[in-house]
Design a protein around this motif. Structure first.
Motif, PDB file in Angstrom:
ATOM      1  N   THR A   1      33.634  36.194  50.290  1.00 49.99           N
ATOM      2  CA  THR A   1      34.280  35.318  51.262  1.00 49.99           C
ATOM      3  C   THR A   1      33.454  34.051  51.511  1.00 49.99           C
ATOM      4  O   THR A   1      33.925  33.124  52.163  1.00 49.99           O
ATOM      5  CB  THR A   1      34.504  36.047  52.594  1.00 49.99           C
ATOM      6  OG1 THR A   1      33.250  36.596  53.046  1.00 49.99           O
ATOM      7  CG2 THR A   1      35.517  37.169  52.441  1.00 49.99           C
TER       8      THR A   1
ATOM      9  N   TRP B   1      41.074  37.488  50.795  1.00 51.97           N
ATOM     10  CA  TRP B   1      40.697  36.256  51.474  1.00 51.97           C
ATOM     11  C   TRP B   1      41.625  35.966  52.659  1.00 51.97           C
ATOM     12  O   TRP B   1      41.174  35.558  53.736  1.00 51.97           O
ATOM     13  CB  TRP B   1      40.728  35.087  50.496  1.00 51.97           C
ATOM     14  CG  TRP B   1      39.624  35.112  49.483  1.00 51.97           C
ATOM     15  CD1 TRP B   1      38.349  35.561  49.649  1.00 51.97           C
ATOM     16  CD2 TRP B   1      39.704  34.665  48.129  1.00 51.97           C
ATOM     17  NE1 TRP B   1      37.627  35.427  48.492  1.00 51.97           N
ATOM     18  CE2 TRP B   1      38.426  34.872  47.535  1.00 51.97           C
ATOM     19  CE3 TRP B   1      40.716  34.109  47.352  1.00 51.97           C
ATOM     20  CZ2 TRP B   1      38.151  34.539  46.203  1.00 51.97           C
ATOM     21  CZ3 TRP B   1      40.439  33.772  46.028  1.00 51.97           C
ATOM     22  CH2 TRP B   1      39.169  33.979  45.466  1.00 51.97           C
TER      23      TRP B   1
ATOM     24  N   TRP C   1      40.847  38.321  55.546  1.00 55.96           N
ATOM     25  CA  TRP C   1      39.555  37.973  56.148  1.00 55.96           C
ATOM     26  C   TRP C   1      39.682  36.744  57.039  1.00 55.96           C
ATOM     27  O   TRP C   1      39.179  36.714  58.167  1.00 55.96           O
ATOM     28  CB  TRP C   1      38.530  37.735  55.035  1.00 55.96           C
ATOM     29  CG  TRP C   1      37.126  37.503  55.519  1.00 55.96           C
ATOM     30  CD1 TRP C   1      36.532  36.314  55.788  1.00 55.96           C
ATOM     31  CD2 TRP C   1      36.145  38.513  55.802  1.00 55.96           C
ATOM     32  NE1 TRP C   1      35.234  36.504  56.213  1.00 55.96           N
ATOM     33  CE2 TRP C   1      34.976  37.845  56.226  1.00 55.96           C
ATOM     34  CE3 TRP C   1      36.144  39.906  55.716  1.00 55.96           C
ATOM     35  CZ2 TRP C   1      33.815  38.531  56.580  1.00 55.96           C
ATOM     36  CZ3 TRP C   1      34.992  40.582  56.067  1.00 55.96           C
ATOM     37  CH2 TRP C   1      33.839  39.905  56.491  1.00 55.96           C
TER      38      TRP C   1
END
Length: 323
Positions: free
Chosen positions: A225, A246, A249
């Motif tokens: 990330t 992604w 997150w």
């Protein structure tokens, strides 16, 4: 092997270094994030175990002034003549900016300038001039090493990989699978003979597959990330695979991000299994062109229960004494 090991005080690493050399390990490499600094463990290894080569992977290009980095590298090169390799790289905005209060600005240019400066300084030259990202006035090492260390540059994408091939003695790769090595090294085709390719390989030495994959998912979300590593894996062709992680997150859904990582990706990027299985997986990196495969062991319940004796047993099992 990456040192130092968690759970073993630095003052007790002499036995660990001896065990590594006895098992056939040739090198110990340090990292520098938020644990020990990158040079103290290697200084101890230099004094305690003359059979081992030493390397930093990496010393950040931002967190020491150019002169101090050259002095530190020169001292370790003097302590371990011909056995030390200096690995440098940009590091990350967290390490550089959030933790060391230095602006993470123009990382490519800073890495290039530090590489050029330390090469000249470690050769005993007077350095006096302006680089793109800093200026140095009349610096010369008082104790230049008789054998200057090789300098390796950490690199992910084409620009830095090509810089390593053109100006460094080797490259340091990180967070890629054995099958990704060919893609990365395609950018270093112009490197001279003897060009080193060091790669940190994360190893979870357990046959508990569920545990290994749980740890692997946590590590993947922690690293991939980060913008530089995300861009690296887009370049490697994993954008579609990693986009769900992604997105979760970025929305703050940490559990969803972990769940979005397929087992196949964990198994590609994280080496796990029995010592023999781990050895075979690491060997695949060597066969792909890595000259210095650097294992980085992740703690397991077996190691935590067994303490230092279990670690020494594992080192012997991972080393060539089992072959």
């Amino acid at each position: 092997m990456t040192v130092p090991f968690g759970g073993v005080p630095l003052s007790e690493h002499a036995a660990v270094f001896s065990a590594l050399a006895d098992a056939g390990f040739t090198d110990v490499w340090s990292a520098e994030v938020a644990g020990t600094d990158g040079f103290t463990p290697l200084t101890l290894a230099a004094a305690w175990e003359p059979r081992l080569r030493l390397g930093t992977a990496i010393a950040p290009a931002f967190t020491r002034g150019p002169g101090l980095l050259a002095m530190t590298a020169a001292a370790l090169a003097e302590a371990a003549p011909g056995r030390f390799q200096l690995g440098i790289g940009a590091s990350s905005p967290v390490v550089v900016g959030d933790w060391n209060a230095v602006d993470f600005d123009r990382p490519f240019a800073r890495s290039r300038d530090v590489l050029r400066f330390v090469r000249s300084a470690l050769a005993g030259e007077l350095v006096d001039g302006d680089f793109d990202t800093f200026s140095v006035r009349r610096f010369r090492l008082e104790r230049p090493p008789a054998t200057p260390p090789q300098i390796l540059l950490a690199a992910l994408r084409p620009g830095m990989l090509r810089l390593a091939a053109a100006e460094a003695d080797g490259v340091i790769l990180n967070w890629l699978s054995a099958s990704d090595v060919t893609t990365a090294l395609a950018e270093t085709k112009e490197a001279p003979s003897g060009f080193e390719v060091a790669t940190r390989i994360f190893v979870v030495p357990t046959e508990d597959v569920a545990f290994a994959r749980t740890i692997g998912r946590r590590m993947i979300t922690a690293y991939l990330t980060v913008p530089a590593y995300a861009a690296f894996h887009r370049w490697l062709g994993r954008e579609d695979l990693l986009t769900p992680m992604w997105q979760a997150w970025q929305s703050g859904d940490r559990k969803g991000a972990l769940a979005a990582i397929p087992d196949s990706l964990v198994d590609e990027l994280i080496v796990h299994g029995s010592p023999a299985e781990c050895r075979a997986r690491v060997q695949a990196y060597a066969e792909a062109g890595v000259t210095v495969p650097i294992m980085a062991l992740t703690p397991t319940p077996e190691l935590e229960r067994g303490g230092p004796p279990a670690l020494l047993d594992l080192i012997a099992a991972l080393g060539r004494t089992t072959s």
